[in-house]
Design a protein around this motif. Sequence first.
Motif, PDB file in Angstrom:
ATOM      1  N   LEU A 319     -33.807 131.992 107.203  1.00 15.33           N
ATOM      2  CA  LEU A 319     -33.897 130.538 107.185  1.00 15.33           C
ATOM      3  C   LEU A 319     -35.372 130.178 107.049  1.00 15.33           C
ATOM      4  O   LEU A 319     -36.168 130.475 107.943  1.00 15.33           O
ATOM      5  N   ALA A 320     -35.729 129.588 105.903  1.00 12.04           N
ATOM      6  CA  ALA A 320     -37.128 129.283 105.594  1.00 12.04           C
ATOM      7  C   ALA A 320     -38.001 130.528 105.756  1.00 12.04           C
ATOM      8  O   ALA A 320     -39.106 130.469 106.301  1.00 12.04           O
ATOM      9  N   GLY A 321     -37.488 131.670 105.300  1.00 10.83           N
ATOM     10  CA  GLY A 321     -38.235 132.914 105.338  1.00 10.83           C
ATOM     11  C   GLY A 321     -38.224 133.636 106.664  1.00 10.83           C
ATOM     12  O   GLY A 321     -38.825 134.704 106.804  1.00 10.83           O
ATOM     13  N   LYS A 322     -37.525 133.101 107.650  1.00 13.81           N
ATOM     14  CA  LYS A 322     -37.513 133.687 108.987  1.00 13.81           C
ATOM     15  C   LYS A 322     -36.148 134.313 109.255  1.00 13.81           C
ATOM     16  O   LYS A 322     -35.112 133.665 109.071  1.00 13.81           O
ATOM     17  N   PRO A 323     -36.105 135.585 109.666  1.00  9.13           N
ATOM     18  CA  PRO A 323     -34.820 136.224 109.975  1.00  9.13           C
ATOM     19  C   PRO A 323     -34.057 135.411 111.014  1.00  9.13           C
ATOM     20  O   PRO A 323     -34.636 134.911 111.989  1.00  9.13           O
ATOM     21  N   ILE A 324     -32.750 135.288 110.819  1.00 11.42           N
ATOM     22  CA  ILE A 324     -31.943 134.417 111.675  1.00 11.42           C
ATOM     23  C   ILE A 324     -31.999 134.844 113.141  1.00 11.42           C
ATOM     24  O   ILE A 324     -31.908 133.999 114.048  1.00 11.42           O
ATOM     25  N   LYS A 325     -32.193 136.128 113.397  1.00  6.11           N
ATOM     26  CA  LYS A 325     -32.242 136.596 114.780  1.00  6.11           C
ATOM     27  C   LYS A 325     -33.472 136.072 115.518  1.00  6.11           C
ATOM     28  O   LYS A 325     -33.509 136.059 116.749  1.00  6.11           O
ATOM     29  N   LYS A 326     -34.478 135.646 114.748  1.00  6.66           N
ATOM     30  CA  LYS A 326     -35.693 135.125 115.374  1.00  6.66           C
ATOM     31  C   LYS A 326     -35.706 133.592 115.438  1.00  6.66           C
ATOM     32  O   LYS A 326     -36.682 133.002 115.902  1.00  6.66           O
ATOM     33  N   VAL A 327     -34.633 132.959 114.937  1.00 11.64           N
ATOM     34  CA  VAL A 327     -34.560 131.494 114.950  1.00 11.64           C
ATOM     35  C   VAL A 327     -33.949 131.038 116.265  1.00 11.64           C
ATOM     36  O   VAL A 327     -32.811 131.369 116.589  1.00 11.64           O
ATOM     37  N   LYS A 328     -34.719 130.305 117.034  1.00  9.86           N
ATOM     38  CA  LYS A 328     -34.221 129.754 118.284  1.00  9.86           C
ATOM     39  C   LYS A 328     -33.681 128.345 118.041  1.00  9.86           C
ATOM     40  O   LYS A 328     -34.200 127.605 117.225  1.00  9.86           O
ATOM     41  N   LYS A 329     -32.609 128.001 118.737  1.00 11.36           N
ATOM     42  CA  LYS A 329     -31.988 126.675 118.618  1.00 11.36           C
ATOM     43  C   LYS A 329     -31.647 126.361 117.152  1.00 11.36           C
ATOM     44  O   LYS A 329     -32.195 125.455 116.532  1.00 11.36           O
ATOM     45  N   LEU A 330     -30.720 127.153 116.627  1.00 10.73           N
ATOM     46  CA  LEU A 330     -30.329 127.016 115.223  1.00 10.73           C
ATOM     47  C   LEU A 330     -29.855 125.607 114.888  1.00 10.73           C
ATOM     48  O   LEU A 330     -30.115 125.098 113.791  1.00 10.73           O
ATOM     49  N   ALA A 331     -29.184 124.941 115.832  1.00 13.06           N
ATOM     50  CA  ALA A 331     -28.656 123.603 115.568  1.00 13.06           C
ATOM     51  C   ALA A 331     -29.751 122.572 115.322  1.00 13.06           C
ATOM     52  O   ALA A 331     -29.477 121.507 114.767  1.00 13.06           O
ATOM     53  N   GLU A 332     -30.977 122.877 115.722  1.00 17.20           N
ATOM     54  CA  GLU A 332     -32.082 121.965 115.430  1.00 17.20           C
ATOM     55  C   GLU A 332     -32.611 122.166 114.013  1.00 17.20           C
ATOM     56  O   GLU A 332     -33.351 121.333 113.495  1.00 17.20           O
ATOM     57  N   ARG A 333     -32.227 123.272 113.386  1.00 18.49           N
ATOM     58  CA  ARG A 333     -32.655 123.570 112.020  1.00 18.49           C
ATOM     59  C   ARG A 333     -31.533 123.325 111.002  1.00 18.49           C
ATOM     60  O   ARG A 333     -31.784 122.967 109.859  1.00 18.49           O
ATOM     61  N   VAL A 334     -30.288 123.592 111.447  1.00 19.65           N
ATOM     62  CA  VAL A 334     -29.121 123.496 110.557  1.00 19.65           C
ATOM     63  C   VAL A 334     -28.085 122.576 111.193  1.00 19.65           C
ATOM     64  O   VAL A 334     -27.666 122.801 112.334  1.00 19.65           O
TER      65      VAL A 334
END
Length: 495
Positions: A319-334
């Motif tokens: 997501l925007a070049g960042k592995p999904i496992k490192k994305v915190k609070k996915l609902a704030e991005r998607v």
Amino acid sequence: MAQQAYVEKLKLKFPGDADLLFRDLSFSVTAGEKVLLLGPSGCGKSTLLQVLSGLIPQSIEVPMKADKLVTPASWGYVFQDPDSQFCMPYVDEELAFVLENLSVPRQEMAARIDVALRQVGLELADSHIPIASLSGGMKQRLAIASVLALDPEVLFLDEPSAMLDPEGTEAIWEVLQQVCRDKTVIIVEHKIDHVLAFAERLVLFDASGSIIADGPNEEIFSVYKDEMKEQGIWFPGVWEQHLAETPLQRKQKSYRLQSPLLELREFKGFRNGDIKIQGAELAAYPGEWVIIRGQNGAGKSTFLHAVMQFIKTSGDYELAGKPIKKVKKLAERVAFVFQNPEYQFVANTVYEEMAYSLRMDGKGKSEIEKLVEEYLTLFQLTGQRDKNPFQLSMGQKRRLSVAATIIQGQRVILLDEPTFGLDSKNTFALLGFLESYRKKGAVILMVTHDEVLSRSYGTTFWSVVDGEISSTNEPAPAGRAAGCGELQLEGGICG
């Protein structure tokens, strides 16, 4: 001919509402008639069906009174939300329950169940499967099958094809035409193309629940087209009129020279350990409006669930070049808008539903109030601000679910059939809002069966076939090539 359902001088008011929904409404249907009720979302069409069937007030307690009310002795009802009418957990058990009530001998049931499922195009390898495992469109077919199995004299159909793909919609209306020749049928439907060959009488309602016209199809469409447009009622040619009046202005731009916002490689989604959706290589770029197409049950909703990490996944997902496992609070991005809007309601009022995610983000009171008021106005929900979300019409629930989800300003928006149950005015308003968002550099991934919407707004097309999702490399329609506009979301990539 005898009247099979009628009401005289109906007055009805939902608890908590300031105004009456119906004020001295009179309506009747004679035996054998096929009647289509048309009107804007929230005008009371579904409520009138429930009154004429006797569901209100016998099963659903709503304050009402009428000088006369006659309901049919033999009737069947297909609800907007198929989940709300199932009684049993398995497909075959649902139909067996109907047959038991008709005193069908046990030894005849298996054959009758197979016939009922084939009649609506729901052909399953094993009918003893959980209803919960079916797609929305498959559930809708099952709901219709269960009602047809009753063989009622009167059918009440509340958007029976809302979740069906184009082929399924056409097939269902062909079936209904065949089996309902001698039946009385009262229909609420926004997708009217296939209904018009079936229903010979149209009744138009305005936003206040008053009847503004009642007569044969041709007469209504020729005389009341301006009123229908004003009220947001779907009519033949309304899409063409809308696109002519509000043409999309899209720049010819090589947006794919930028980095993708969403990138998937060898991506798989699992349920109960089985692969339910997979794609070898997919990418969505800033400013793309991706249309996801496929037949009912192909795996379109499952794909969105996998992107939102509602189900277990494997493969590379950035997501925007960042592995999904490192994305915190996915609902704030998607942002994700469910196919069934009721699945996501968490608050007791429309206002609080809108404000909920903003409060969770820690936004200040004044900012929350400003944003909520803006979105209430934008999605025409100002008059419902103090209502419980579950008291809204299906169209209003749909508008609320979209508004409450995207109010955070996420850069990736996933929408699962976001326009079903919406009138034309609210459909076009929603699409206009999403188009403005796309221009700011957002990515929209939309599951829809609406072919005109797809051709008009889609810039990129993905296809799902038997759980395999891939890009079809179909070009954007002429004059509608995708590209970011001058504006962009905070932190956007568009140049």
